[in-house]
Design a protein around this motif. Structure first.
Motif, PDB file in Angstrom:
ATOM      1  N   PHE A   6      31.115 -12.471 -13.247  1.00 32.50           N
ATOM      2  CA  PHE A   6      29.839 -12.596 -13.574  1.00 32.50           C
ATOM      3  C   PHE A   6      29.391 -13.885 -14.206  1.00 32.50           C
ATOM      4  N   SER A   7      28.561 -14.623 -14.176  1.00 28.63           N
ATOM      5  CA  SER A   7      28.282 -15.714 -14.899  1.00 28.63           C
ATOM      6  C   SER A   7      26.710 -16.122 -14.769  1.00 28.63           C
ATOM      7  N   ASN A   8      26.202 -16.627 -15.801  1.00 30.00           N
ATOM      8  CA  ASN A   8      25.153 -17.386 -15.920  1.00 30.00           C
ATOM      9  C   ASN A   8      24.995 -18.558 -14.676  1.00 30.00           C
ATOM     10  N   PRO A   9      24.143 -18.797 -14.025  1.00 27.46           N
ATOM     11  CA  PRO A   9      24.010 -19.915 -13.038  1.00 27.46           C
ATOM     12  C   PRO A   9      23.867 -21.386 -13.569  1.00 27.46           C
ATOM     13  N   LEU A  10      24.630 -21.455 -14.667  1.00 28.33           N
ATOM     14  CA  LEU A  10      24.664 -22.780 -15.437  1.00 28.33           C
ATOM     15  C   LEU A  10      26.105 -23.273 -15.066  1.00 28.33           C
ATOM     16  N   ASP A  79      17.084 -16.017 -32.302  1.00 26.59           N
ATOM     17  CA  ASP A  79      16.367 -14.847 -31.589  1.00 26.59           C
ATOM     18  C   ASP A  79      15.774 -15.171 -30.188  1.00 26.59           C
ATOM     19  N   ILE A  80      15.654 -16.498 -29.943  1.00 22.26           N
ATOM     20  CA  ILE A  80      15.213 -16.857 -28.501  1.00 22.26           C
ATOM     21  C   ILE A  80      16.374 -16.946 -27.511  1.00 22.26           C
ATOM     22  N   MET A  81      17.331 -17.327 -28.043  1.00 18.84           N
ATOM     23  CA  MET A  81      18.755 -17.223 -27.365  1.00 18.84           C
ATOM     24  C   MET A  81      19.144 -15.954 -27.011  1.00 18.84           C
ATOM     25  N   ALA A  82      18.857 -14.793 -27.695  1.00 14.29           N
ATOM     26  CA  ALA A  82      19.166 -13.548 -27.638  1.00 14.29           C
ATOM     27  C   ALA A  82      18.612 -12.969 -26.579  1.00 14.29           C
ATOM     28  N   GLU A  83      17.099 -13.280 -26.763  1.00  9.24           N
ATOM     29  CA  GLU A  83      16.309 -12.719 -25.742  1.00  9.24           C
ATOM     30  C   GLU A  83      16.415 -13.179 -24.493  1.00  9.24           C
ATOM     31  N   TYR A  84      16.836 -14.453 -24.172  1.00  5.32           N
ATOM     32  CA  TYR A  84      17.361 -15.089 -22.928  1.00  5.32           C
ATOM     33  C   TYR A  84      18.219 -14.382 -22.181  1.00  5.32           C
ATOM     34  N   PHE A  85      19.708 -14.280 -23.049  1.00  3.97           N
ATOM     35  CA  PHE A  85      20.847 -13.871 -22.406  1.00  3.97           C
ATOM     36  C   PHE A  85      20.952 -12.417 -22.556  1.00  3.97           C
ATOM     37  N   ALA A  86      20.456 -11.678 -23.580  1.00  2.00           N
ATOM     38  CA  ALA A  86      20.712 -10.276 -23.692  1.00  2.00           C
ATOM     39  C   ALA A  86      19.458  -9.547 -23.310  1.00  2.00           C
ATOM     40  N   GLY A  87      18.319  -9.930 -23.205  1.00  2.00           N
ATOM     41  CA  GLY A  87      16.977  -9.528 -22.900  1.00  2.00           C
ATOM     42  C   GLY A  87      16.418  -9.601 -21.735  1.00  2.00           C
ATOM     43  N   ALA A  88      15.718 -10.556 -21.253  1.00  2.00           N
ATOM     44  CA  ALA A  88      14.918 -11.155 -20.043  1.00  2.00           C
ATOM     45  C   ALA A  88      15.895 -11.095 -18.997  1.00  2.00           C
ATOM     46  N   CYS A 114      28.399 -15.576 -22.303  1.00  2.00           N
ATOM     47  CA  CYS A 114      27.038 -15.587 -22.592  1.00  2.00           C
ATOM     48  C   CYS A 114      26.450 -14.865 -21.368  1.00  2.00           C
ATOM     49  N   ASP A 115      27.044 -14.262 -20.523  1.00  2.00           N
ATOM     50  CA  ASP A 115      26.701 -13.404 -19.382  1.00  2.00           C
ATOM     51  C   ASP A 115      26.937 -11.732 -19.963  1.00  2.00           C
ATOM     52  N   LEU A 116      25.581 -11.359 -20.100  1.00  2.00           N
ATOM     53  CA  LEU A 116      25.582  -9.830 -20.816  1.00  2.00           C
ATOM     54  C   LEU A 116      25.545  -8.786 -19.576  1.00  2.00           C
ATOM     55  N   VAL A 117      25.149  -9.338 -18.446  1.00  2.00           N
ATOM     56  CA  VAL A 117      25.206  -8.314 -17.334  1.00  2.00           C
ATOM     57  C   VAL A 117      26.504  -7.831 -16.986  1.00  2.00           C
ATOM     58  N   GLY A 118      27.551  -8.650 -16.607  1.00  2.00           N
ATOM     59  CA  GLY A 118      28.843  -8.125 -16.363  1.00  2.00           C
ATOM     60  C   GLY A 118      29.455  -6.854 -17.278  1.00  2.00           C
ATOM     61  N   PRO A 119      29.235  -6.906 -18.527  1.00  2.00           N
ATOM     62  CA  PRO A 119      29.974  -5.778 -19.376  1.00  2.00           C
ATOM     63  C   PRO A 119      29.131  -4.750 -19.098  1.00  2.00           C
ATOM     64  N   LEU A 120      27.732  -4.841 -18.815  1.00  2.00           N
ATOM     65  CA  LEU A 120      26.908  -3.420 -18.824  1.00  2.00           C
ATOM     66  C   LEU A 120      27.332  -2.923 -17.452  1.00  2.00           C
ATOM     67  N   VAL A 121      27.561  -3.765 -16.363  1.00  2.00           N
ATOM     68  CA  VAL A 121      27.914  -3.183 -15.117  1.00  2.00           C
ATOM     69  C   VAL A 121      29.288  -2.924 -15.184  1.00  2.00           C
ATOM     70  N   ALA A 122      30.193  -3.160 -15.858  1.00  2.00           N
ATOM     71  CA  ALA A 122      31.554  -2.505 -16.324  1.00  2.00           C
ATOM     72  C   ALA A 122      31.396  -1.208 -16.582  1.00  2.00           C
ATOM     73  N   SER A 123      30.661  -1.083 -17.617  1.00  2.00           N
ATOM     74  CA  SER A 123      30.081   0.307 -18.193  1.00  2.00           C
ATOM     75  C   SER A 123      29.661   1.232 -17.580  1.00  2.00           C
ATOM     76  N   ALA A 165      28.682  -7.688 -28.826  1.00  2.00           N
ATOM     77  CA  ALA A 165      28.301  -8.482 -27.365  1.00  2.00           C
ATOM     78  C   ALA A 165      28.858  -9.943 -27.666  1.00  2.00           C
ATOM     79  N   SER A 166      29.385 -10.633 -26.625  1.00  2.00           N
ATOM     80  CA  SER A 166      29.951  -9.810 -25.195  1.00  2.00           C
ATOM     81  C   SER A 166      31.505  -8.779 -25.640  1.00  2.00           C
ATOM     82  N   ASP A 167      31.206  -7.675 -24.930  1.00  2.00           N
ATOM     83  CA  ASP A 167      32.584  -6.886 -25.126  1.00  2.00           C
ATOM     84  C   ASP A 167      33.491  -6.673 -24.060  1.00  2.00           C
ATOM     85  N   GLY A 168      34.565  -6.758 -24.223  1.00  2.00           N
ATOM     86  CA  GLY A 168      35.599  -6.575 -23.296  1.00  2.00           C
ATOM     87  C   GLY A 168      36.721  -6.243 -23.690  1.00  2.00           C
ATOM     88  N   ARG A 169      37.571  -5.773 -22.882  1.00  2.00           N
ATOM     89  CA  ARG A 169      39.090  -5.367 -23.105  1.00  2.00           C
ATOM     90  C   ARG A 169      39.861  -6.482 -23.635  1.00  2.00           C
TER      91      ARG A 169
END
Length: 269
Positions: A6-10, A79-88, A114-123, A165-169
């Motif tokens: 999983f990655s941001n499309p950057l 705060d804006i960075m957190a809203e971008y990657f971990a919020g919106a 900076c991808d917070l979706v992958g760890p949530l999906v893993a959980s 965050a980000s959290d992983g093994r």
């Protein structure tokens, strides 16, 4: 083993993952990459199974601006960075990501930091997750902001929020050891992987300029430095001029090649 990235499309987040993905494929693992469709120019030539879904960078930026009334590109605060990657971004794609990943049935998820979706999906899928630090490590206040913002996204889905965050093994650093910054959770394991320049959407010819061997080029934009070199080509140069992305910055450092940097984004100083 089935491994889903999983990655941001950057490009600065995505292309540093490709050497690891290639190596895993060479060892016989089945590898797929999940990101938005705007990353197609960097991925289609690689031959991986691709899952294009979720919001583009523009769509997430627009959503953040709609929520808080500030353009992240003009005011990149914590705060804006957190809203971008971990919020919106999580709100716009997490549920679809869980569904798509669940049907693909990965054994392991690899997520850039900076991808917070992958760890949530893993959980949600109850599979291990590895986090790859594809750039400079986040500052402690940035980690705290991401952790606090993504927490409610886990709770809303009946999942246990991560302590950080980000959290992983495991935590994989893609920077050379001499440039590796300290991650806030010092007890977590740090592994070094090889840094390589990433591919460009359109391959550029390299031009030698006198004894400095500086490379430059343009590809679909006005910025003066948009080149990309293969890793082996860095063995034969005495200097490299680049845009400040971590793929070229870390690769040049790993090869001991002096670099001139013309940063084009707020996260490339």
């Amino acid at each position: 083993m089935r491994i889903l990235f999983f990655s941001n499309p950057l490009p600065e987040r995505l292309t540093p993952l490709l050497p690891l993905a290639r190596a895993l494929r060479e060892y016989g693992h089945e590898v797929a990459l999940a990101t938005a469709s705007e990353a197609a120019p960097w991925l289609e030539q690689e031959g991986f199974e691709l899952m294009f879904f979720g919001p583009t960078t523009y769509e997430v930026t627009a959503e953040v601006a709609r929520r808080i009334g500030v353009d992240i590109l003009l005011s990149p605060t914590t705060d804006i960075m957190a809203e971008y990657f971990a919020g919106a971004r999580v709100d716009l794609m997490a549920d679809e990501a869980v569904d798509r990943a669940g049907r693909w049935m990965p054994d392991l998820i690899v997520s850039e930091h900076c991808d917070l979706v992958g760890p949530l999906v893993a959980s949600a899928c109850e599979v291990p997750c590895v986090v790859a630090v594809t750039g400079t490590a986040l500052e402690p206040d940035e980690v705290d902001a991401l952790t606090a913002t993504v927490r409610t996204r886990y709770l809303d889905r009946g999942l246990q929020p991560p302590p950080q965050a980000s959290d992983g093994r495991r935590l994989l650093h893609l920077s050379p050891p001499s440039l590796r910054p300290q991650w806030p959770a010092a007890a977590r394991r740090h592994d070094a992987t090889r840094a390589e320049p990433g591919p460009a959407p359109a391959r550029l010819s390299l031009t030698r300029r006198r004894e400095s061997d500086a490379f430059d080029g343009e590809a679909g934009g006005a910025h003066p430095v948009r080149g990309s070199a293969a890793a082996e080509e860095l063995n034969d140069v005495t200097a490299v001029l680049h845009h400040g992305g971590p793929d070229l910055a870390f690769a040049a450092a790993a090869h001991g090649v002096p670099a001139g940097v013309v940063p084009e984004r707020p996260d490339r100083p």
